[in-house]
Write a protein that holds these residues in place. Structure first.
Motif, PDB file in Angstrom:
ATOM      1  N   GLU A   1       0.830  -1.203   0.000  1.00  0.00           N
ATOM      2  CA  GLU A   1       0.000   0.000   0.000  1.00  0.00           C
ATOM      3  C   GLU A   1       0.866   1.255   0.000  1.00  0.00           C
ATOM      4  O   GLU A   1       0.564   2.229  -0.711  1.00  0.00           O
ATOM      5  N   ALA A   2       1.961   1.238   0.780  1.00  0.00           N
ATOM      6  CA  ALA A   2       2.860   2.397   0.821  1.00  0.00           C
ATOM      7  C   ALA A   2       3.513   2.632  -0.538  1.00  0.00           C
ATOM      8  O   ALA A   2       3.643   3.781  -0.994  1.00  0.00           O
ATOM      9  N   VAL A   3       3.920   1.543  -1.202  1.00  0.00           N
ATOM     10  CA  VAL A   3       4.546   1.681  -2.534  1.00  0.00           C
ATOM     11  C   VAL A   3       3.553   2.264  -3.528  1.00  0.00           C
ATOM     12  O   VAL A   3       3.906   3.143  -4.344  1.00  0.00           O
ATOM     13  N   LEU A   4       2.314   1.827  -3.491  1.00  0.00           N
ATOM     14  CA  LEU A   4       1.298   2.344  -4.414  1.00  0.00           C
ATOM     15  C   LEU A   4       1.060   3.830  -4.198  1.00  0.00           C
ATOM     16  O   LEU A   4       0.890   4.590  -5.162  1.00  0.00           O
ATOM     17  N   LEU A   5       1.049   4.268  -2.933  1.00  0.00           N
ATOM     18  CA  LEU A   5       0.879   5.699  -2.653  1.00  0.00           C
ATOM     19  C   LEU A   5       2.025   6.508  -3.237  1.00  0.00           C
ATOM     20  O   LEU A   5       1.819   7.549  -3.870  1.00  0.00           O
ATOM     21  N   LEU A   6       3.252   6.026  -3.028  1.00  0.00           N
ATOM     22  CA  LEU A   6       4.406   6.764  -3.540  1.00  0.00           C
ATOM     23  C   LEU A   6       4.433   6.784  -5.063  1.00  0.00           C
ATOM     24  O   LEU A   6       4.786   7.807  -5.674  1.00  0.00           O
ATOM     25  N   ARG A   7       4.064   5.696  -5.681  1.00  0.00           N
ATOM     26  CA  ARG A   7       4.067   5.663  -7.148  1.00  0.00           C
ATOM     27  C   ARG A   7       2.957   6.532  -7.720  1.00  0.00           C
ATOM     28  O   ARG A   7       3.100   7.084  -8.823  1.00  0.00           O
ATOM     29  N   THR A   8       1.854   6.667  -6.984  1.00  0.00           N
ATOM     30  CA  THR A   8       0.801   7.585  -7.430  1.00  0.00           C
ATOM     31  C   THR A   8       1.301   9.015  -7.415  1.00  0.00           C
ATOM     32  O   THR A   8       1.054   9.789  -8.352  1.00  0.00           O
TER      33      THR A   8
ATOM     34  N   GLN B   1       4.487   9.864  -7.528  1.00  0.00           N
ATOM     35  CA  GLN B   1       5.583   9.955  -8.492  1.00  0.00           C
ATOM     36  C   GLN B   1       5.078  10.112  -9.922  1.00  0.00           C
ATOM     37  O   GLN B   1       5.735  10.744 -10.759  1.00  0.00           O
ATOM     38  N   SER B   2       3.884   9.560 -10.203  1.00  0.00           N
ATOM     39  CA  SER B   2       3.349   9.639 -11.557  1.00  0.00           C
ATOM     40  C   SER B   2       3.035  11.078 -11.969  1.00  0.00           C
ATOM     41  O   SER B   2       2.894  11.361 -13.162  1.00  0.00           O
ATOM     42  N   ARG B   3       2.935  11.988 -10.992  1.00  0.00           N
ATOM     43  CA  ARG B   3       2.650  13.395 -11.290  1.00  0.00           C
ATOM     44  C   ARG B   3       3.928  14.224 -11.417  1.00  0.00           C
ATOM     45  O   ARG B   3       3.856  15.426 -11.657  1.00  0.00           O
ATOM     46  N   GLU B   4       5.070  13.574 -11.225  1.00  0.00           N
ATOM     47  CA  GLU B   4       6.350  14.283 -11.317  1.00  0.00           C
ATOM     48  C   GLU B   4       7.022  13.992 -12.656  1.00  0.00           C
ATOM     49  O   GLU B   4       6.751  12.959 -13.285  1.00  0.00           O
ATOM     50  N   MET B   5       7.894  14.859 -13.051  1.00  0.00           N
ATOM     51  CA  MET B   5       8.631  14.687 -14.297  1.00  0.00           C
ATOM     52  C   MET B   5       9.816  13.750 -14.060  1.00  0.00           C
ATOM     53  O   MET B   5      10.620  13.980 -13.153  1.00  0.00           O
ATOM     54  N   PRO B   6       9.939  12.663 -14.824  1.00  0.00           N
ATOM     55  CA  PRO B   6      11.076  11.751 -14.647  1.00  0.00           C
ATOM     56  C   PRO B   6      12.405  12.487 -14.769  1.00  0.00           C
ATOM     57  O   PRO B   6      12.613  13.268 -15.691  1.00  0.00           O
TER      58      PRO B   6
ATOM     59  N   ASP C   1      14.291  16.268  -9.316  1.00  0.00           N
ATOM     60  CA  ASP C   1      14.735  15.926  -7.965  1.00  0.00           C
ATOM     61  C   ASP C   1      13.642  15.216  -7.177  1.00  0.00           C
ATOM     62  O   ASP C   1      13.917  14.242  -6.466  1.00  0.00           O
ATOM     63  N   ASP C   2      12.398  15.709  -7.274  1.00  0.00           N
ATOM     64  CA  ASP C   2      11.308  15.083  -6.531  1.00  0.00           C
ATOM     65  C   ASP C   2      11.072  13.649  -7.006  1.00  0.00           C
ATOM     66  O   ASP C   2      10.791  12.750  -6.192  1.00  0.00           O
ATOM     67  N   TYR C   3      11.186  13.432  -8.299  1.00  0.00           N
ATOM     68  CA  TYR C   3      11.001  12.087  -8.857  1.00  0.00           C
ATOM     69  C   TYR C   3      12.069  11.130  -8.318  1.00  0.00           C
ATOM     70  O   TYR C   3      11.769   9.997  -7.931  1.00  0.00           O
ATOM     71  N   ILE C   4      13.326  11.603  -8.274  1.00  0.00           N
ATOM     72  CA  ILE C   4      14.428  10.764  -7.784  1.00  0.00           C
ATOM     73  C   ILE C   4      14.280  10.482  -6.291  1.00  0.00           C
ATOM     74  O   ILE C   4      14.517   9.369  -5.821  1.00  0.00           O
ATOM     75  N   LYS C   5      13.841  11.502  -5.527  1.00  0.00           N
ATOM     76  CA  LYS C   5      13.645  11.302  -4.083  1.00  0.00           C
ATOM     77  C   LYS C   5      12.561  10.259  -3.818  1.00  0.00           C
ATOM     78  O   LYS C   5      12.696   9.415  -2.923  1.00  0.00           O
ATOM     79  N   LEU C   6      11.493  10.321  -4.584  1.00  0.00           N
ATOM     80  CA  LEU C   6      10.418   9.336  -4.426  1.00  0.00           C
ATOM     81  C   LEU C   6      10.902   7.933  -4.776  1.00  0.00           C
ATOM     82  O   LEU C   6      10.513   6.948  -4.141  1.00  0.00           O
ATOM     83  N   SER C   7      11.758   7.828  -5.793  1.00  0.00           N
ATOM     84  CA  SER C   7      12.312   6.517  -6.164  1.00  0.00           C
ATOM     85  C   SER C   7      13.129   5.925  -5.025  1.00  0.00           C
ATOM     86  O   SER C   7      13.061   4.718  -4.752  1.00  0.00           O
TER      87      SER C   7
END
Length: 432
Positions: free
Chosen positions: A138-145, A147-152, A155-161
Motif C-alpha cells: 500500500e505504501a509503494v502504491l501511494l508513492l508511485r501515485t 511519483q506519476s505526477r512528477e517529471m522523470p 529531484d522530486d522524482y528521484i527522491k520518491l524513487s
C-alpha cells in the motif's frame, strides 16, 4: 465523505442513537437516483459497477438511457422533494476515517507512507508476513501515485524513487518468507533495471533463484553482490557453499527417483520375460514328448528314422546357437520396452550427468560404466531410425560425441590406451 452532500449536513444536527426525518427540496435530490441505484444493486449482492463502461455514472445513464429501475428513471426525468429517515449510529474522531487513496492530497499520502512502513515493520517482528506485505504494498502504491505526477529525472522524482526502494525490498523479504519466489524475482528484477547498484535487490533475487533451483542465475547474482560490496564476500561464499550442497542433494534425490522408476519397469519386464521363457520351455517339452511318441510308433525304414533324428539334432543345435544372441537382444531391449524416444533421451542425459559427476570425483571406472550404458541406449535409438543420416540420426550423433569423448578420457586415465586410439579413430571417421 457522502455521495450526496446534503446527507452530511443533515447528520450534523443529530445525536448518537437518534432517528430523524428530513424533508429535502428537489434542488438537493438530483443525484439521488444514481446513488439509490448503486445501493439497491449492492443490497442484491451485485456489483454496482457491473456492465458499465469506464465513465462517470451520469455518462452511463445517457449511454443506457435507464438506471434499471422505473421509479428512479421517473425521478431522473422529474426531480421531486424527498423525505429521508436517518439514524446516527456512531461518530468517529477527526481524521480517524481512512480515506481512499484517490481522495487524498499529495501531503496526506506522504504523511501516511511512514506510518504504513512502521506498521509493516511491526508485523514482520510478529512474523505476520502476509499482513506486513500488504502494508508495504500500500505504501509503494501511494508513492508511485505521487511519483506519476512528477517529471522523470527531476529531484522530486528521484527522491520518491529512493523512498520506494526500501519498501519494495521489505515486500520482497515478506514474499521470501511466504515462499512466493517468482514474485520476488519479478519485483527485484524491476528494481535492478532502474537501480543497477542495488545490492540488496541482487541478494534477494539470488535467494529466490536458489529456492527454485536456478543454479546459474543464483550464482550470477551472488557474485554480483560480492562485486558491488566486498564486505559481503564472506557471506557470498557461505551462500554459494549452501547452494552447491543443496544442488548436490537435489541431484541425488532426482537420481534415486528416476532410477527407482527405471528399476521398477525393468523388474516388470524381467518377470514378463521369465514367464515367457517358462512357457517356451513347457512348449519345447511337449514337442519333445510328441516327437518321442511318434518315433516309437513310426514304422518307416531305419534310414528315414536316422534322417529324422539327424534333422532334429541339427534344429536343436541351431536353437542353442541362436539362444545367446536372442538373450543379448533381450537384455538390451528389455529395459527400453515401453519407453518412448523422449524418455530414453532423458535417461541418456541422466546417465551422462552421473558419468560427469564421477569424473569430477575422479571415479573413472564408475564413470565409464555410466557412459557405456548411455552409448548403448544411443545405439539402440539409432537402430530404430530408418532414415540414415536424417535429422534424428544427426541429433543422436551430437549426443554420442561428448559421451564418446568422456569415455575416451576415462579409458585414458585407467591406462587403456589402445581403446582410446580405437575410440578416437572412429570419431575422426564420422566427424572430420
Amino acid at each position: 465523505m457522502f455521495k450526496m452532500e446534503v446527507w452530511e449536513v443533515l447528520l450534523t444536527s443529530m445525536r448518537v442513537g437518534e432517528v430523524a426525518e428530513f424533508w429535502c427540496d428537489a434542488i438537493h435530490t438530483g443525484l439521488y437516483p444514481m446513488v439509490a441505484k448503486g445501493i439497491r444493486l449492492a443490497a442484491q449482492g451485485k456489483d454496482p459497477l457491473e456492465g458499465q463502461k469506464h465513465m462517470c455514472g451520469m455518462g452511463n445513464v445517457f449511454t443506457y438511457h435507464s438506471t434499471g429501475f422505473a421509479e428512479l428513471d421517473e425521478l431522473m426525468r422529474e426531480p421531486q422533494p424527498l423525505i429521508f429517515i436517518m439514524e446516527l449510529i456512531s461518530v468517529g474522531e477527526p481524521f480517524s476515517y481512512l480515506r481512499e487513496s484517490w481522495l487524498m492530497e499529495k501531503d496526506e499520502k506522504m504523511q501516511l507512507v511512514p506510518t504504513l512502513h512502521r506498521q509493516g515493520n511491526t508485523l514482520v517482528q510478529e512474523k505476520c508476513y502476509h499482513e506486513a506485505s500488504e502494508k508495504y504494498k500500500e505504501a509503494v502504491l501511494l508513492l508511485r501515485t505521487v511519483q506519476s505526477r512528477e517529471m522523470p529525472g527531476d529531484d522530486d522524482y528521484i527522491k520518491l524513487s529512493k523512498l520506494i526502494i526500501p519498501l519494495v525490498l521489505n515486500y520482497c523479504q515478506c514474499m521470501l518468507e511466504l515462499e512466493e519466489y517468482y514474485e520476488v524475482i519479478e519485483h527485484t528484477t524491476e528494481l535492478i533495471e532502474k537501480h543497477k547498484d542495488c545490492v540488496k535487490a541482487y541478494y534477494k533475487r539470488a535467494k529466490a533463484y536458489a529456492a527454485v533451483w536456478s543454479e546459474k542465475e543464483a550464482k550470477r547474482d551472488f557474485l554480483m553482490v560480492a562485486n558491488l560490496d566486498m564486505s559481503l564476500a564472506r557471506l557470498v561464499q557461505r551462500e554459494l557453499k549452501l547452494l552447491s550442497e543443496a544442488m548436490k542433494e537435489k541431484y541425488w534425490e532426482d537420481k534415486e527417483k528416476y532410477w527407482n522408476m527405471f528399476e521398477k519397469k525393468k523388474m516388470n519386464e524381467d518377470e514378463k520375460n521369465t514367464k515367457e521363457k517358462k512357457e517356451e520351455g513347457c512348449a519345447e517339452k511337449q514337442d519333445e514328448n510328441i516327437y518321442r511318441n511318434e518315433k516309437v510308433q513310426c514304422s518307416q525304414p531305419k534310414v528315414q528314422e536316422e534322417q529324422k533324428f539327424e534333422s532334429a539334432e541339427a534344429n536343436t543345435q541351431n536353437r542353442q546357437l541362436d539362444k545367446p544372441k536372442s538373450e543379448v537382444d533381450q537384455q538390451i531391449a528389455a529395459p527400453t520396452e515401453g519407453m518412448d524416444r523422449q524418455q530414453l533421451l532423458r535417461l541418456i542425459m541422466l546417465l551422462q550427468d552421473e558419468g560427469n559427476f564421477y569424473i569430477k570425483e575422479q571415479h573413472f571406472a564408475e564413470a565409464m560404466v555410466k557412459l557405456k550404458n548411455a552409448l548403448e541406449y544411443v545405439d539402440y535409438l539409432q537402430s530404430k531410425e530408418m532414415d540414415y543420416k536424417g535429422e534424428d540420426w544427426e541429433s543422436l550423433e551430437k549426443v554420442r560425441l561428448p559421451l564418446t569423448l568422456n569415455l575416451s578420457q576415462c579409458k585414458f586415465e585407467l591406462g587403456e590406451y589402445q581403446e582410446v586410439v580405437k575410440l578416437n579413430s572412429e570419431l575422426l571417421e564420422n566427424h572430420k
